[in-house]
Design an enzyme around this catalytic site. Structure first.
Site, short mmCIF file in Angstrom:
data_model
loop_
_atom_site.label_atom_id
_atom_site.label_comp_id
_atom_site.label_asym_id
_atom_site.label_seq_id
_atom_site.Cartn_x
_atom_site.Cartn_y
_atom_site.Cartn_z
N ASP A 53 0.77 -1.63 0.02
CA ASP A 53 0.07 0.37 -0.42
C ASP A 53 1.06 1.51 -0.25
O ASP A 53 0.00 2.30 -0.01
CB ASP A 53 -0.81 0.08 1.51
N ASP A 64 -18.63 35.07 -33.77
CA ASP A 64 -17.46 33.96 -33.73
C ASP A 64 -18.18 32.64 -33.12
O ASP A 64 -17.82 31.25 -33.28
CB ASP A 64 -16.14 34.24 -33.19
N GLY A 112 -10.67 20.67 -34.24
CA GLY A 112 -11.59 20.14 -35.01
C GLY A 112 -12.14 20.21 -36.40
O GLY A 112 -12.01 19.77 -36.94
N LEU A 113 -12.50 21.93 -36.27
CA LEU A 113 -13.31 22.15 -37.83
C LEU A 113 -11.05 22.21 -38.73
O LEU A 113 -11.89 21.94 -39.45
CB LEU A 113 -13.08 23.63 -37.05
#
Length: 525
Positions: free
Chosen positions: A36, A286, A421-422
């Site tokens: 542990d 935007d 991503g765009l």
């Protein structure tokens, strides 16, 4: 017993260790087997601390179980007190040691030390890390302040001083706690409010004794501090705030609530929209690109609830999934999900969360380190908003989540994956254009002109495809895959599944370009 590769929370003694390591002049004796001791790595590797946690392990082994393990515990307790000379001693046991029932807390109290001893009884098989941290902090405060007078004190107006508050809840291994504390201290200073004590992060037992000097307790992290705040209100008449300042709207509500509790006039600057760039962007042209983006949210209760409010009210996203792994916070998460027309996902199984992400087909995932891995496999942008986290989510730079600057950081962390991503989608759409063809002359001059081999074509397709293909599964043709790759990656998985379902119903063995558009027409009808 459940066998899993990942877990959102450790056992409760890890929560106790977080509290002990967050504080100063305090030591934790943990009755635990040799295995542990791995918990030290959480602080040295992830938090990147320069010192080890103030924890002494009894590290008993199998051969010790045949003897008197109680004497082993007492020996380690005495050594820890003599060596480290703590002002307060915590004594507890790990999940394995709980089975032996040595009761180390009782043993420590019978050894005659002249320092406060906090005996931690944390049920390892029914509770988890955040509960363990909350219970440990509660027991420390209760032990040190149990003899404090409950008599009414003078208000800050009567004493003619600035109001004072305590910031309760921040710990090590919490999500951006260090920077949140700095941001809230700065924020309160702008409104003439002083910070009396920050605990448990950076606090000593002497600081805990100063908690009653404050006028109000600010509960920054309910998972850790709510039970302590309730006890302080009930026993010492110290009220506490319930709004967590995550996001622009929540920060405004937090300031209004705090001013109201302190009986201060609420300044007009609280409502000014230029405090954060998130508000400016949400009102700009935007932001239209992001309006209505589908987002899936999962994390600890505090950050999941805040993320849902920010996404829905401040960024104009559509929340398609909301959940938490913290069962203690489930009562708060369920009505929030219901208000969004959803059923809350309360689970500690990361595979169940991944299945929910697949089913809802979001365009952005806001979750933990585990959701980051799931989203990567599914080809979906992701931002980490909650623990558990990895080292990249403990930045060396200043990066809060709370207050005005925290809203700016959230804005960056959430919006950038969608904007990138765009860009990725546009490159994918126009990759056949002559300017993107391998071997075309580069703007880098002599460095250009060399073809680059695409080593990850499967990423363009999608990795939502089932790993096992049966005889009944339709097969995608080259033309079908090519047409599918033109669809934005954040909805490509849903289109693939719908098309395959349509093909099975129609009895098509192959999926080509025509089948893809037939399926599209079928599901739009």
């Amino acid at each position: 017993m459940e066998l899993t590769l990942w877990t959102y929370e450790g056992p409760p003694h890890i929560g106790a260790m977080r509290i002990a390591t967050s504080m100063k002049k305090l030591h934790y004796v943990l009755h635990a087997p040799q295995g542990d001791t791995y918990a030290d790595l959480l602080f040295t590797m992830i938090e990147r601390r320069g010192s080890r946690p103030p924890v002494t392990y009894t590290t008993f082994q199998a051969r010790d179980l045949g003897g008197d393990t109680a004497e082993l515990v007492k020996g380690h307790i005495k050594e820890a007190v003599d060596r480290f000379k703590p002002e307060t001693l915590l004594v507890g046991e790990s999940c394995t040691a709980e089975l032996i029932q040595d009761q180390p807390g009782s043993l420590a109290k019978g050894m005659g030390f002249d320092i406060p001893i906090v005996s931690l009884e944390l049920p390892a098989y029914s509770k988890k890390e955040n509960w363990g941290g909350s219970e440990t902090f509660y027991q420390i405060v209760r032990t040190l302040l149990k003899d404090h007078s409950n008599e009414s004190k003078h208000t800050w107006q009567e004493e003619k001083r600035r109001p004072r508050v305590n910031l309760l809840g921040p710990t090590l291994l919490g999500f951006r706690c260090r920077d949140d504390v700095l941001e809230i201290q700065k924020l309160l200073g702008q409104y003439g409010i002083d910070v009396n004590v920050v605990a448990p992060l950076g606090a000593s037992p002497a600081d805990i004794l100063r908690i009653p000097n404050a006028d109000v307790n600010v509960c920054l992290y309910p998972e850790i501090a709510e039970s302590t705040c309730i006890w302080l209100e009930r026993n010492l008449n110290i009220p506490f705030t319930t709004t967590v300042p995550l996001g622009v709207g929540a920060t405004q509500d937090f300031l209004k609530e705090l001013h109201k509790v302190l009986e201060m006039e609420i300044p007009q600057s609280v409502n000014e929209s230029n405090n954060s760039k998130l508000t400016w962007y949400s009102n700009s042209v935007d932001s239209n690109y992001l309006t209505g983006k589908r987002v899936f949210i999962f994390g600890d209760g505090t950050h999941a609830l805040a993320a849902a409010r920010i996404a829905n009210e401040e960024l104009g996203f559509k929340v398609v999934g909301l959940g938490t792994y913290s069962r203690e916070m489930a009562r708060k998460v369920r009505p929030a999900a219901k208000a969004l027309g959803l059923e809350a996902l309360i689970t500690n199984d990361y595979l169940e969360v991944e299945d929910a992400i697949k089913e809802t087909s979001p365009e952005l995932v806001l979750g933990t380190q585990m959701e980051r891995h799931s989203a990567k496999r599914l080809g979906i942008p992701c931002a980490v908003i909650s623990t558990p986290m990895h080292v990249q989510d403990v930045p060396a730079r200043y990066s809060p989540q709370m207050g005005w600057e925290g809203a700016n950081v959230i804005f960056d962390d959430w919006v950038h994956p969608l904007m990138m991503g765009l860009e990725e989608h546009l490159i994918g759409m126009f990759k056949h254009d002559f300017e993107f063809v391998d071997g075309h002359q580069s703007h880098l001059g002599h460095l250009g002109g060399k073809g680059t081999q695409n080593t990850n074509k499967e990423a363009i397709k999608t990795n939502l495809q089932d790993s096992v293909i049966t005889d009944s599964d339709p097969i995608w043709t080259h033309e079908g895959e090519k047409e599918l790759s033109k669809i934005p990656f954040f909805v490509r998985g849903k289109v693939r599944r719908n098309t395959e379902n349509y093909a099975r119903q129609a009895g098509c063995r192959e999926i080509n370009e025509e089948t893809l558009y037939d399926a599209k027409a079928h599901y739009k009808a």
